[in-house]
Design an enzyme around this catalytic site. Structure first.
Site, PDB file in Angstrom:
ATOM      1  N   LYS A 249       0.868  -1.182   0.000  1.00  0.00           N
ATOM      2  CA  LYS A 249       0.000   0.000   0.000  1.00  0.00           C
ATOM      3  C   LYS A 249       0.901   1.227   0.000  1.00  0.00           C
ATOM      4  O   LYS A 249       1.674   1.435   0.936  1.00  0.00           O
ATOM      5  CB  LYS A 249      -0.904   0.002   1.230  1.00  0.00           C
ATOM      6  CG  LYS A 249      -1.764   1.259   1.309  1.00  0.00           C
ATOM      7  CD  LYS A 249      -2.791   1.173   2.415  1.00  0.00           C
ATOM      8  CE  LYS A 249      -3.617   2.444   2.485  1.00  0.00           C
ATOM      9  NZ  LYS A 249      -4.634   2.361   3.545  1.00  0.00           N
TER      10      LYS A 249
ATOM     11  N   ARG B 297     -10.607  10.049   1.836  1.00  0.00           N
ATOM     12  CA  ARG B 297     -10.491  10.694   3.152  1.00  0.00           C
ATOM     13  C   ARG B 297     -11.560  11.766   3.303  1.00  0.00           C
ATOM     14  O   ARG B 297     -12.053  12.014   4.407  1.00  0.00           O
ATOM     15  CB  ARG B 297      -9.077  11.256   3.340  1.00  0.00           C
ATOM     16  CG  ARG B 297      -8.039  10.131   3.379  1.00  0.00           C
ATOM     17  CD  ARG B 297      -6.607  10.663   3.474  1.00  0.00           C
ATOM     18  NE  ARG B 297      -5.632   9.582   3.317  1.00  0.00           N
ATOM     19  CZ  ARG B 297      -4.341   9.776   3.124  1.00  0.00           C
ATOM     20  NH1 ARG B 297      -3.856  11.016   3.055  1.00  0.00           N
ATOM     21  NH2 ARG B 297      -3.513   8.758   2.998  1.00  0.00           N
TER      22      ARG B 297
ATOM     23  N   LYS C 227       1.447   9.942   5.885  1.00  0.00           N
ATOM     24  CA  LYS C 227       1.476   8.515   6.205  1.00  0.00           C
ATOM     25  C   LYS C 227       2.743   7.829   5.692  1.00  0.00           C
ATOM     26  O   LYS C 227       2.803   6.616   5.575  1.00  0.00           O
ATOM     27  CB  LYS C 227       0.211   7.844   5.656  1.00  0.00           C
ATOM     28  CG  LYS C 227      -1.081   8.416   6.241  1.00  0.00           C
ATOM     29  CD  LYS C 227      -2.311   7.544   5.943  1.00  0.00           C
ATOM     30  CE  LYS C 227      -3.568   8.085   6.640  1.00  0.00           C
ATOM     31  NZ  LYS C 227      -4.744   7.191   6.465  1.00  0.00           N
TER      32      LYS C 227
ATOM     33  N   GLU D 269       7.651  -7.030   1.229  1.00  0.00           N
ATOM     34  CA  GLU D 269       6.364  -7.108   1.958  1.00  0.00           C
ATOM     35  C   GLU D 269       5.578  -8.356   1.536  1.00  0.00           C
ATOM     36  O   GLU D 269       4.901  -8.977   2.360  1.00  0.00           O
ATOM     37  CB  GLU D 269       5.521  -5.851   1.688  1.00  0.00           C
ATOM     38  CG  GLU D 269       6.094  -4.557   2.279  1.00  0.00           C
ATOM     39  CD  GLU D 269       5.849  -4.420   3.779  1.00  0.00           C
ATOM     40  OE1 GLU D 269       5.292  -5.348   4.391  1.00  0.00           O
ATOM     41  OE2 GLU D 269       6.222  -3.365   4.339  1.00  0.00           O
TER      42      GLU D 269
ATOM     43  N   LYS E 118      -2.090  -1.538  -3.881  1.00  0.00           N
ATOM     44  CA  LYS E 118      -2.959  -0.353  -3.873  1.00  0.00           C
ATOM     45  C   LYS E 118      -2.127   0.907  -3.949  1.00  0.00           C
ATOM     46  O   LYS E 118      -1.153   0.991  -3.198  1.00  0.00           O
ATOM     47  CB  LYS E 118      -3.768  -0.385  -2.572  1.00  0.00           C
ATOM     48  CG  LYS E 118      -4.572   0.849  -2.304  1.00  0.00           C
ATOM     49  CD  LYS E 118      -5.217   0.735  -0.942  1.00  0.00           C
ATOM     50  CE  LYS E 118      -5.920   2.034  -0.639  1.00  0.00           C
ATOM     51  NZ  LYS E 118      -6.417   2.066   0.705  1.00  0.00           N
TER      52      LYS E 118
ATOM     53  N   TYR F  65     -14.997   1.208  -7.215  1.00  0.00           N
ATOM     54  CA  TYR F  65     -16.265   1.917  -6.973  1.00  0.00           C
ATOM     55  C   TYR F  65     -17.186   1.802  -8.186  1.00  0.00           C
ATOM     56  O   TYR F  65     -18.345   2.174  -8.107  1.00  0.00           O
ATOM     57  CB  TYR F  65     -15.984   3.390  -6.631  1.00  0.00           C
ATOM     58  CG  TYR F  65     -15.120   3.517  -5.397  1.00  0.00           C
ATOM     59  CD1 TYR F  65     -15.675   3.395  -4.125  1.00  0.00           C
ATOM     60  CD2 TYR F  65     -13.733   3.687  -5.493  1.00  0.00           C
ATOM     61  CE1 TYR F  65     -14.879   3.460  -2.984  1.00  0.00           C
ATOM     62  CE2 TYR F  65     -12.927   3.750  -4.369  1.00  0.00           C
ATOM     63  CZ  TYR F  65     -13.510   3.640  -3.121  1.00  0.00           C
ATOM     64  OH  TYR F  65     -12.713   3.684  -1.995  1.00  0.00           O
TER      65      TYR F  65
END
Ligand code: PBG
Length: 324
Positions: free
Chosen positions: A197, A207, A219, A235, A250, A315
């Site tokens: 991510k 957000r 972040k 990862e 992502k 979406y």
């Protein structure tokens, strides 16, 4: 003479030689909801709504009837419930567990995926617990956060979640969540890990939808640097060793190379998340009329499959089912 065009000559031939196919079964619909009884359109994501609990159940049922196997749940938490230690994130009677119970009762075959991270619950808007050092700089506490994530995942599992999806990027959280689930006999609850991510500017509209932007700082100490791919493979190996069932990359569209490399590195199923900013780009570009919405959305999604994703959070999931 060798003529590759022979294989493109008719629609029938093209359909037989097609290497990748998009189907409703590949799609996961992200859904926003809140405590209010009213449904609220989300200004940052035209065409997307934040639902009441009752509407969430109805809309998820509609998506499932269209052939979508799974939804992923994103709650907007009331400001009064946000705290530095994000205790609301593991309240067994919180918004998410209540939504899970209502959805399971209404649609037993719909697969329910929950987001495991603290940003909607924590007064700082960070995915983990925040500590400030003497100079006022933020530190996101890894191991303390992982303990809370385990409690959060357990509260989702108790309510009936099928898959928990840690999106926080803390180290060691997949192993810790797996152990916590197994200790409480939730051996069949899966972990879909946000493996790679990135610290992406494309999460902005999301957000806005949840009012979950960090109050301070960014972040970048936990989400990955967009410049890196080897780190994504590191990862990948860790999440696999820690017991993840599904790996996710992502955002999706700008990270097709990462999806392809993770695909080569792991035998696990791979998910990709076409995030809110990708949605907004496609939506606003086609609103001008210069691009055809259906065509660009389907092209964006088949590209993600071609790169190696088995499933896609988007979406556009319901629109796509109607178009296919
Ligand atoms: C929360 C979370 C985010 C998204 C999914 N889960 C936001 C973030 O990490 O800041 C973004 C999804 C999107 O933009 O569509 N940890």
């Amino acid at each position: 003479m060798t003529r590759p065009r022979r294989n493109r000559r008719t629609s029938a031939i093209r359909s037989m030689v097609r290497e990748n196919i998009l189907s409703p079964a590949d799609l996961i619909l992200p859904m926003f909801f809140h405590e209010d009884a009213e449904d609220t359109p989300i200004p940052s994501m035209p065409g997307v709504t934040r639902w009441s609990l009752a509407s969430l159940v109805r809309e998820a049922g509609e998506a499932h009837a269209l052939g979508i196997p799974a939804v992923v749940l994103f709650p907007k938490i009331e400001d009064s419930l946000k705290t530095p230690l994000a205790e609301e994130s593991f309240n067994d009677n919180g918004l998410v567990p209540r939504a899970i119970r209502a959805l399971k009762a209404a649609h037993p075959t719909l697969c329910l995926i929950t987001d495991v991270a603290l940003d909607p619950y924590n007064s700082e808007g960070h995915d983990g617990i925040v500590q400030r050092n003497e100079r006022g700089t933020l530190e996101i506490l890894n191991d303390e956060t992982v303990d809370v994530l385990c409690s959060q995942a357990l509260s989702h599992a108790r309510a009936g979640a099928d898959i928990v999806a840690p999106s926080d990027m803390m180290d060691g959280r997949v192993a810790a969540i797996r152990e916590a689930l197994d200790d409480e006999d939730f051996i069949n609850v899966s972990i879909l890990s946000y493996t790679a991510k990135y610290a992406s500017a494309f999460y902005g509209p999301f957000r806005g939808a949840l009012d979950s932007a960090p109050k301070d700082g960014d972040k970048k100490t936990y989400q990955m640097d967009p410049a890196n791919t080897r780190e994504a493979l590191r990862e990948t190996l860790l999440d696999e060793a820690e017991g993840a069932d599904i790996l996710m990359v992502k955002p999706a569209g700008l990270y097709l190379d990462v999806i392809a490399k993770v695909r080569e590195t792991s035998t696990l199923p791979i998910a990709a998340y076409q995030v809110s900013g990708e949605y907004l780009m496609l939506k606003s570009a086609s609103a001008s009329g210069w691009l055809d919405e259906k065509a660009i959305v389907l092209e964006s999604l088949i590209a993600i499959k071609r790169a190696g994703a088995d499933m896609i959070m988007t979406y556009f999931a319901k629109d796509v089912c109607k178009w296919l």
